[in-house]
Every structure is written in structure tokens, then in C-alpha cells.
Design an enzyme around this catalytic site. Sequence first.
Site, PDB file in Angstrom:
ATOM      1  N   ALA A 220       0.840  -1.193   0.000  1.00 39.22           N
ATOM      2  CA  ALA A 220       0.000   0.000   0.000  1.00 39.22           C
ATOM      3  C   ALA A 220       0.875   1.243   0.000  1.00 39.22           C
ATOM      4  O   ALA A 220       1.859   1.319   0.740  1.00 39.22           O
ATOM      5  CB  ALA A 220      -0.921  -0.012   1.223  1.00 39.22           C
TER       6      ALA A 220
ATOM      7  N   HIS B  67      -7.490   9.919  -8.245  1.00 34.80           N
ATOM      8  CA  HIS B  67      -6.784   9.130  -9.268  1.00 34.80           C
ATOM      9  C   HIS B  67      -7.169   9.606 -10.667  1.00 34.80           C
ATOM     10  O   HIS B  67      -6.309   9.771 -11.536  1.00 34.80           O
ATOM     11  CB  HIS B  67      -7.115   7.636  -9.128  1.00 34.80           C
ATOM     12  CG  HIS B  67      -6.234   6.895  -8.190  1.00 34.80           C
ATOM     13  ND1 HIS B  67      -4.990   6.443  -8.537  1.00 34.80           N
ATOM     14  CD2 HIS B  67      -6.422   6.523  -6.902  1.00 34.80           C
ATOM     15  CE1 HIS B  67      -4.442   5.826  -7.513  1.00 34.80           C
ATOM     16  NE2 HIS B  67      -5.292   5.855  -6.504  1.00 34.80           N
ATOM     17  N   ARG B  68      -8.451   9.818 -10.892  1.00 37.73           N
ATOM     18  CA  ARG B  68      -8.921  10.259 -12.214  1.00 37.73           C
ATOM     19  C   ARG B  68      -8.326  11.621 -12.566  1.00 37.73           C
ATOM     20  O   ARG B  68      -7.866  11.836 -13.691  1.00 37.73           O
ATOM     21  CB  ARG B  68     -10.451  10.309 -12.232  1.00 37.73           C
ATOM     22  CG  ARG B  68     -11.003  10.617 -13.615  1.00 37.73           C
ATOM     23  CD  ARG B  68     -12.514  10.547 -13.659  1.00 37.73           C
ATOM     24  NE  ARG B  68     -12.914   9.145 -13.655  1.00 37.73           N
ATOM     25  CZ  ARG B  68     -13.840   8.629 -12.844  1.00 37.73           C
ATOM     26  NH1 ARG B  68     -14.456   9.370 -11.971  1.00 37.73           N
ATOM     27  NH2 ARG B  68     -14.138   7.352 -12.917  1.00 37.73           N
TER      28      ARG B  68
ATOM     29  N   THR C  69     -11.009  -1.206 -11.026  1.00 33.73           N
ATOM     30  CA  THR C  69     -11.744  -2.319 -10.421  1.00 33.73           C
ATOM     31  C   THR C  69     -12.376  -1.934  -9.093  1.00 33.73           C
ATOM     32  O   THR C  69     -13.176  -2.684  -8.550  1.00 33.73           O
ATOM     33  CB  THR C  69     -10.824  -3.534 -10.210  1.00 33.73           C
ATOM     34  OG1 THR C  69      -9.764  -3.163  -9.339  1.00 33.73           O
ATOM     35  CG2 THR C  69     -10.277  -4.040 -11.540  1.00 33.73           C
TER      36      THR C  69
ATOM     37  N   SER D 110       3.062   2.233  -2.043  1.00 35.89           N
ATOM     38  CA  SER D 110       4.456   1.972  -2.422  1.00 35.89           C
ATOM     39  C   SER D 110       4.880   2.748  -3.658  1.00 35.89           C
ATOM     40  O   SER D 110       6.061   2.833  -3.956  1.00 35.89           O
ATOM     41  CB  SER D 110       4.639   0.479  -2.690  1.00 35.89           C
ATOM     42  OG  SER D 110       3.836   0.076  -3.794  1.00 35.89           O
TER      43      SER D 110
END
Length: 183
Positions: free
Chosen positions: A16, A55-56, A40, A18
Amino acid sequence: MTHKDTSRATLVLGGARSGKSRFAEHIVAGAGLDKIYVATGAAFDAEMESRIDAHRNQRGPSWKTIEEQTDLSSVLQRECLPNTVVLVDCLTLWLSNLYFAEKDVVAETAHLCEVVASLQGPCVFVSNEVGMGIVPENRLSRSFRDAQGRLNQDMAKVCETVVFVAAGLPMILKPNSQPDIKL
């Protein structure tokens, strides 16, 4: 399995936070192909929704995003084409989705590996290395840890390249010859 069968897939492993997703996005962006991000994860709460949005936004508008929680094989068969590169982030969430949907994890994993071996375009998979900590205290967590370890091993067999990322630093695990250890 021949080299040709595995020449299109890369597996990026790490713990996590990383840097594994950032590294995977970097190599996909450098491919010079149309980019598809297969997410996902599902936004089950506000915190996860915020993570997905971050993230997007980090990826930007040049990425096509496909959200798929369980039927990953069908998406790959449809989207992995010679002029595109697909990034799957991540196999760990996909596996947990299979658990929650009470799917046959062994069969789904085997099917995914068969599909990966026949991809028509490049694909990068991100997955968590979850077996480096303490043994979980409950049966479900131990079962998941074991299934994740087997999934990572199976994917490493069908991917030409396997990279482990720690502290943002990538380490190539495959291709690499086995160490010549003699006792």
C-alpha cells in the site's frame, strides 16, 4: 508457454502506498498508444469516492476509463488491441470484489491468466503484495491473503515483465534468470 504468449503483459506489485500505481501509469503514458484505465474499485463510501476522483484527476483527460468490478476478462478481450495500452488497477480490488460477489475465485483467476496469455495489445496490471506482514487473525482474511498470493504467482507466470515497487523505487523481478545457488 512461449515468449510470444507473454510479450504483452506487465505485472507491477507492491505494498500500500508503495508507488506501484504511479509507476504503472508512468510506463503506460510513455507507450505512445491510446490509454485505457480499467478501474476495479467501487465507490462504496465518500472516502473511496474521493480516492477515485483523485486518481482520475491525476491521470487527466487523455485516459479512457472503464469501471469493471468483476468481469475483467471480458474487458481485456475487448479492449487490449495493438493500438492501445490497458492499465488494470488493481487486481487486489478485483479479487476482493469476486469474494464479495461469491464468485469462484480459482476459476476466475485461471480464466484471467488464460486471457492474459492471448492479449492482442499491451496491458499493465497493478496488484498488492499482501503476504509480507503478520498472519491475519481471522479465517476470511487468511483465505484472501492466500488467494491474493496465488493470483500474484499465477499472473507472474503469464506476464513477460514483473516489477516490484517499494518506496517508489521499481525493482525488476522478471525477466531475470534464476539465481545460481549451490549448497
